[in-house]
Design a protein around this motif. Structure first.
Motif, PDB file in Angstrom:
ATOM      1  N   PRO A 177       4.454  -6.175  -6.456  1.00  0.00           N
ATOM      2  CA  PRO A 177       4.768  -4.988  -6.238  1.00  0.00           C
ATOM      3  C   PRO A 177       5.757  -4.547  -7.342  1.00  0.00           C
ATOM      4  CG  PRO A 177       4.701  -6.330  -4.180  1.00  0.00           C
ATOM      5  CD  PRO A 177       4.513  -7.320  -5.204  1.00  0.00           C
ATOM      6  N   GLY A 178       5.676  -3.243  -7.267  1.00  0.00           N
ATOM      7  CA  GLY A 178       6.673  -2.421  -8.453  1.00  0.00           C
ATOM      8  C   GLY A 178       8.089  -2.507  -8.058  1.00  0.00           C
ATOM      9  N   SER A 179       8.290  -2.666  -6.718  1.00  0.00           N
ATOM     10  CA  SER A 179       9.649  -2.529  -6.255  1.00  0.00           C
ATOM     11  C   SER A 179       9.620  -3.100  -4.887  1.00  0.00           C
ATOM     12  CB  SER A 179       9.949  -0.978  -6.242  1.00  0.00           C
ATOM     13  OG  SER A 179       9.482  -0.314  -5.291  1.00  0.00           O
ATOM     14  N   GLN A 180      10.996  -3.365  -4.367  1.00  0.00           N
ATOM     15  CA  GLN A 180      10.991  -3.641  -3.106  1.00  0.00           C
ATOM     16  C   GLN A 180      10.576  -2.728  -1.917  1.00  0.00           C
ATOM     17  OE1 GLN A 180      15.393  -4.846  -3.596  1.00  0.00           O
ATOM     18  NE2 GLN A 180      14.522  -7.120  -3.140  1.00  0.00           N
ATOM     19  N   ARG A 181      10.910  -1.434  -2.423  1.00  0.00           N
ATOM     20  CA  ARG A 181      10.383  -0.287  -1.500  1.00  0.00           C
ATOM     21  C   ARG A 181       8.957  -0.343  -1.522  1.00  0.00           C
ATOM     22  NH1 ARG A 181      13.908   4.913  -0.564  1.00  0.00           N
ATOM     23  NH2 ARG A 181      15.878   4.039  -0.503  1.00  0.00           N
ATOM     24  N   VAL A 182       8.026  -0.582  -2.374  1.00  0.00           N
ATOM     25  CA  VAL A 182       6.852  -0.715  -2.439  1.00  0.00           C
ATOM     26  C   VAL A 182       6.237  -1.711  -1.688  1.00  0.00           C
ATOM     27  CG1 VAL A 182       4.633  -1.106  -3.963  1.00  0.00           C
ATOM     28  CG2 VAL A 182       6.468   0.626  -4.823  1.00  0.00           C
ATOM     29  N   SER A 183       6.970  -2.830  -1.814  1.00  0.00           N
ATOM     30  CA  SER A 183       6.617  -4.166  -1.140  1.00  0.00           C
ATOM     31  C   SER A 183       6.839  -3.731   0.439  1.00  0.00           C
ATOM     32  CB  SER A 183       7.524  -5.409  -1.495  1.00  0.00           C
ATOM     33  OG  SER A 183       7.132  -6.236  -1.043  1.00  0.00           O
ATOM     34  N   THR A 184       7.986  -3.292   0.855  1.00  0.00           N
ATOM     35  CA  THR A 184       8.133  -2.965   2.089  1.00  0.00           C
ATOM     36  C   THR A 184       7.399  -2.080   2.663  1.00  0.00           C
ATOM     37  OG1 THR A 184      10.625  -3.275   1.857  1.00  0.00           O
ATOM     38  CG2 THR A 184       9.945  -2.372   3.885  1.00  0.00           C
ATOM     39  N   ALA A 185       6.965  -1.132   2.084  1.00  0.00           N
ATOM     40  CA  ALA A 185       6.103  -0.085   2.582  1.00  0.00           C
ATOM     41  C   ALA A 185       4.332  -0.759   2.834  1.00  0.00           C
ATOM     42  CB  ALA A 185       5.899   1.233   1.561  1.00  0.00           C
ATOM     43  N   ALA A 186       4.100  -1.462   1.754  1.00  0.00           N
ATOM     44  CA  ALA A 186       2.809  -2.245   1.903  1.00  0.00           C
ATOM     45  C   ALA A 186       2.866  -3.166   2.952  1.00  0.00           C
ATOM     46  CB  ALA A 186       2.741  -2.858   0.522  1.00  0.00           C
ATOM     47  N   GLU A 187       3.736  -3.990   3.273  1.00  0.00           N
ATOM     48  CA  GLU A 187       3.615  -4.715   4.127  1.00  0.00           C
ATOM     49  C   GLU A 187       3.652  -4.069   5.665  1.00  0.00           C
ATOM     50  OE1 GLU A 187       7.105  -7.658   4.129  1.00  0.00           O
ATOM     51  OE2 GLU A 187       6.548  -8.123   2.276  1.00  0.00           O
ATOM     52  N   ALA A 188       4.448  -2.845   5.774  1.00  0.00           N
ATOM     53  CA  ALA A 188       4.378  -2.190   7.023  1.00  0.00           C
ATOM     54  C   ALA A 188       2.933  -1.868   7.277  1.00  0.00           C
ATOM     55  CB  ALA A 188       5.319  -1.092   6.705  1.00  0.00           C
ATOM     56  N   GLY A 195       0.343  -3.186   6.350  1.00  0.00           N
ATOM     57  CA  GLY A 195      -0.665  -4.527   6.647  1.00  0.00           C
ATOM     58  C   GLY A 195      -1.379  -4.739   5.138  1.00  0.00           C
ATOM     59  N   LEU A 196      -0.852  -4.177   4.242  1.00  0.00           N
ATOM     60  CA  LEU A 196      -1.492  -4.480   2.839  1.00  0.00           C
ATOM     61  C   LEU A 196      -1.433  -6.182   2.570  1.00  0.00           C
ATOM     62  CD1 LEU A 196      -0.843  -1.191   0.665  1.00  0.00           C
ATOM     63  CD2 LEU A 196      -2.863  -1.767   2.293  1.00  0.00           C
ATOM     64  N   ARG A 197      -0.068  -6.537   2.685  1.00  0.00           N
ATOM     65  CA  ARG A 197       0.194  -7.863   2.379  1.00  0.00           C
ATOM     66  C   ARG A 197      -0.706  -8.723   2.893  1.00  0.00           C
ATOM     67  NH1 ARG A 197       5.984 -11.110   2.518  1.00  0.00           N
ATOM     68  NH2 ARG A 197       5.097 -13.030   2.093  1.00  0.00           N
ATOM     69  N   GLU A 198      -1.076  -8.777   4.239  1.00  0.00           N
ATOM     70  CA  GLU A 198      -1.878  -9.435   4.946  1.00  0.00           C
ATOM     71  C   GLU A 198      -3.429  -9.472   4.348  1.00  0.00           C
ATOM     72  OE1 GLU A 198      -1.472  -7.813   8.949  1.00  0.00           O
ATOM     73  OE2 GLU A 198      -2.386  -9.850   9.721  1.00  0.00           O
ATOM     74  N   THR A 199      -3.694  -8.106   3.997  1.00  0.00           N
ATOM     75  CA  THR A 199      -5.173  -8.149   3.266  1.00  0.00           C
ATOM     76  C   THR A 199      -5.117  -8.862   1.760  1.00  0.00           C
ATOM     77  OG1 THR A 199      -5.013  -5.781   4.035  1.00  0.00           O
ATOM     78  CG2 THR A 199      -6.791  -6.420   2.519  1.00  0.00           C
ATOM     79  N   PHE A 200      -4.111  -8.815   1.434  1.00  0.00           N
ATOM     80  CA  PHE A 200      -4.055  -9.607  -0.080  1.00  0.00           C
ATOM     81  C   PHE A 200      -4.057 -11.008   0.126  1.00  0.00           C
ATOM     82  CE2 PHE A 200      -2.644  -5.504  -2.006  1.00  0.00           C
ATOM     83  CZ  PHE A 200      -3.295  -5.379  -3.145  1.00  0.00           C
ATOM     84  N   VAL A 201      -3.162 -11.591   1.230  1.00  0.00           N
ATOM     85  CA  VAL A 201      -2.935 -12.932   1.762  1.00  0.00           C
ATOM     86  C   VAL A 201      -4.230 -13.481   1.983  1.00  0.00           C
ATOM     87  CG1 VAL A 201      -1.679 -14.573   2.627  1.00  0.00           C
ATOM     88  CG2 VAL A 201      -0.552 -12.650   1.474  1.00  0.00           C
ATOM     89  N   GLU A 202      -4.791 -12.742   2.959  1.00  0.00           N
ATOM     90  CA  GLU A 202      -6.171 -13.365   3.370  1.00  0.00           C
ATOM     91  C   GLU A 202      -7.248 -13.358   2.560  1.00  0.00           C
ATOM     92  OE1 GLU A 202      -7.120 -10.908   6.819  1.00  0.00           O
ATOM     93  OE2 GLU A 202      -5.209 -11.808   8.239  1.00  0.00           O
ATOM     94  N   ALA A 203      -7.182 -12.394   1.471  1.00  0.00           N
ATOM     95  CA  ALA A 203      -8.190 -12.439   0.508  1.00  0.00           C
ATOM     96  C   ALA A 203      -7.983 -13.489  -0.474  1.00  0.00           C
ATOM     97  CB  ALA A 203      -8.242 -11.091  -0.162  1.00  0.00           C
ATOM     98  N   GLY A 204      -6.620 -14.126  -0.603  1.00  0.00           N
ATOM     99  CA  GLY A 204      -6.432 -15.218  -1.373  1.00  0.00           C
ATOM    100  C   GLY A 204      -5.547 -14.811  -2.694  1.00  0.00           C
TER     101      GLY A 204
END
Ligand code: SF4
Lengths: 205, 480
Positions: free
Chosen positions: B377-388, B390-399
């Motif tokens: 992610p481009g920043s910690q804010r992007v990262s936090t928003a993406a986690e909220a 559920g995008l992180r889950e989608t990425f991690v589940e996909a591998g």
């Protein structure tokens, strides 16, 4: 002269010859010395790979010879400083002790970087340069004078014509080669510009 | 000579004077600094016993060399030294530093806009060539070198020559699957990597006005790959809506209303004069992929890689060399070109909408066995928003590996590097030989959904052709 930037009209001192055409910035300062946070101390790495062999023993490079150790005029051949735009190259030479460079020709970006440090890069014909390098070999303790204003290089009883270039000469002689100092001297105008910008604190709406 | 453009107006508003060397001295409205290019400039300042002139208009972050996995201090030698040097310089000068403990750290060109500091009508500089990104907001933003960083630190101003302005009009509506990244790759393909030398690019037209701010940033980001000194989009309601939602203006709505008339006043006039105008048909663009080793060596995903002999004479040899390095055949499309690594990151494409697009492709799909995939992610804010979301889950589940923010494999100054002749499907901006950490490595630039599609297929793929994932509402891993 503006805000303490010295006008550079002439440089005198003993000289050191470094022979060869197309000496590039990788030779002047090898890339592995670039991962640093400061230019300080770069002088010891100038021409490092030519000054030290694989066992880190000093070679017979001119910059290692005791008779040239206090030299401040560097005498080089053609297309000196070609390669990358790294400012580390003139920084390393300056920090080794070089105040002026005389040569047949210089790479443009390198010459520009030298100018931003107040180091003149002065050119003369191939024959004059060769003669000067030979004379320096035989007279390492005698002075060479680079006159930027008069565009000459003087050693022993010889005064040879040199070329400085209009832009470089004005910048050095008038003491406006340093953009930091040049721009700092306009403080009142800077403040006035800032005051007119609505987004700067104290700016007008 | 251009007249009445945003470039002219912002330039004039910031011009302090014309220097004896012929350059203009410009006031700098925002100076962004990071750990790799600022230390030497600070040392030069210290040597002259000068102070930072405008710490309040300066913002620092760490991105280039910072690790994206384990961030326990101390970092590795060089990274730690650069980190400490920036920390010390910022503290001494009173400059705000968005380090990883703040929750606001990220790539310099992602955090400036997030913080609400990138605004229309500002001059913005940074010791980094992709500073052009901030032009998305109608700012005048330039990358600068070491001595210029010193100038800005010491004086709050920079010496520059004025350039010509080229207006690039992108008409019509972009097709399905076509993004801002494809627009800029299309422009660079047409005008060349040196086509913009001597120019600043103004992007306009229906297709550009329809872009969200993330898209406009992707577009302006790569102006530099097109040879232009900067690129910008005139500010409009989309720009103001972004600004209004930043902390900076949310905390201070009066300031938003106060500045808005200035932002509107710097827009290019309807009858502005340009030095050049180029029109691009936005409806004809496809998802783009590069086949070579410069950003201009790109094609639409359904178009064949060109025969070098069909190119202008001065481009033929470079095309041959590039095709040999990449191992691609002219006459065929890039579809089916095997991929080893998928990199979703960089200041071009690592904002929330980029991650959303890629995640929507990955939902219900799995990364191919032979692909190493990472999302940075481009920043910690992007990262936090993406986690909220559920995008992180989608990425991690996909591998995909989910990393901490930074430049990462865009320039491979930390441990994130290609190995040997690996091929990387990359959302970054440079496909130069060696850029991603291996001199034999091969980079194929593309948009984020295309990176996701390549990760799933294990080869370059047209994302528009991916088969649907099961029946609507079906759960990944649940057989139906
Ligand atoms: S992400 Fe890449 S292009 Fe952007 S600032 Fe970092 S290294 Fe530069």
């Amino acid at each position: 002269m503006s805000d303490g930037v010295p006008s550079v009209t002439r440089v005198s001192g003993t000289a050191v010859p470094i022979r060869g055409n197309d000496i590039d910035t990788d030779q002047i300062i090898p890339a592995r010395f670039l991962k640093v946070v400061s230019f300080e101390g770069l002088g010891q790495f100038a021409f490092f790979d030519q000054r030290y062999d694989e066992a880190d023993e000093p070679t017979d490079h001119p910059m290692n010879r005791p008779r040239h150790e206090d030299a401040n005029v560097l005498v080089v051949n053609a297309n000196f400083g070609c390669g990358s735009s790294r400012e580390h190259a003139p920084q390393a030479l300056m920090r080794w002790g070089i105040d002026a460079i005389v040569g047949e020709s210089f790479a443009e970006i390198f010459a520009g970087n030298c100018l931003s440090l107040g180091i003149p890069t002065v050119t003369a014909s191939a024959e004059e340069i060769t003669a000067l390098q030979e004379w320096v070999d035989g007279n390492p303790d005698e002075e060479v004078t680079v006159d930027i204003e008069a565009e000459t290089v003087t050693y022993s009883d010889n005064t040879v014509d040199a070329t400085v270039g209009e832009g470089q000469r004005t910048a050095l002689v008038d003491g406006i080669w340093d953009t930091t100092a040049l721009m700092r001297s306009n403080q009142a105008a800077i403040d006035a510009t800032a005051t007119d910008l609505p987004y700067v604190d104290g700016g007008q709406p | 000579m251009s007249e009445g453009t945003l470039y002219d107006k912002v330039w004039d508003a910031h011009r302090v004077t014309t220097l004896p060397n012929g350059q203009d001295q410009l006031f700098v409205g925002l100076h962004l600094i990071h750990e790799v290019t600022s230390p030497q400039a600070f040392s030069m300042l210290a040597e002259r016993e000068m102070d930072v002139a405008r710490p309040e208009l300066t913002l620092g972050t760490v991105d280039h060399i910072v690790p994206t996995d384990d961030r326990t201090r101390p970092y590795d030698d060089a990274a730690e030294e650069m980190m400490q040097s920036l920390e010390q310089n910022a503290a001494e000068a009173g400059i705000e530093l968005l380090d990883p403990t703040t929750g606001d750290q990220g790539i310099v060109h992602v955090v400036g806009p997030e913080q609400g500091l990138t605004q229309p009508g500002k001059t913005i500089v940074c010791g980094d060539s992709h500073t052009a990104t901030h032009g998305a907001f109608g700012a005048l933003a330039f990358g600068i070198g070491t001595s210029q960083i010193r100038d800005v630190l010491a004086t709050g101003t920079v010496a520059m020559e004025k350039k010509a302005v080229r207006h690039i009009e992108v008409t019509g509506e972009l097709g399905e699957g076509v993004t801002a990244k494809d627009v800029i790759l299309g422009i660079i393909r047409r005008l060349g990597t040196d086509g913009g030398v001597g120019y600043v690019y103004e992007y306009g037209g229906e297709a550009i006005e329809a872009l969200d701010m993330a898209g406009r940033m992707s577009l302006c980001n790569m102006s530099i790959e097109g040879g232009a000194r900067a690129g910008y989009v005139n500010p409009d309601e989309t720009t103001y809506a972004w600004l209004e939602s930043t902390d900076y203006f949310e905390d201070n709505p009066g300031e938003f209303e106060r500045l808005r008339p200035y932002w509107e006043s710097v827009r290019s006039d309807a009858d502005a004069d340009y030095d050049d105008v180029v029109t691009v048909d936005g409806t004809a663009l496809e998802p783009m992929v590069t086949w070579g080793t410069t950003p201009e060596q790109g094609v639409g995903i359904t178009d064949p890689v060109p025969e070098p002999s069909s190119l202008p004479e001065d481009k033929r040899q470079r095309a041959r060399d590039a095709q040999a390095h990449m191992g691609v055949e002219p006459g065929e499309t890039m579809e089916g070109y095997p991929v080893d690594v998928a990199f979703l990151g960089s200041c071009t494409n690592a904002r929330l909408p980029d991650l959303r697009r890629a995640a929507s492709v990955l939902d219900g799909r799995t990364v191919h066995d032979s692909v190493r995939a990472l999302v940075v992610p481009g920043s910690q804010r992007v990262s936090t928003a993406a986690e909220a979301e559920g995008l992180r889950e989608t990425f991690v589940e996909a591998g995909f590996e989910w990393r901490e923010p930074g430049c990462s494999m865009c320039l491979a100054m930390n441990d994130d590097q290609l190995v040997g002749d690996e091929v990387c499907a990359s959302s970054s901006n440079r496909n130069f030989v060696g850029r991603q950490g291996s001199s034999a490595g091969r980079t194929v630039l593309m948009n984020p959904s295309m990176v996701a599609a390549a990760a799933v297929a294990g080869e370059v793929t047209d994302v528009r052709d991916l088969p649907p994932t099961g029946t609507p509402g079906s759960q990944p891993g649940v057989s139906v």
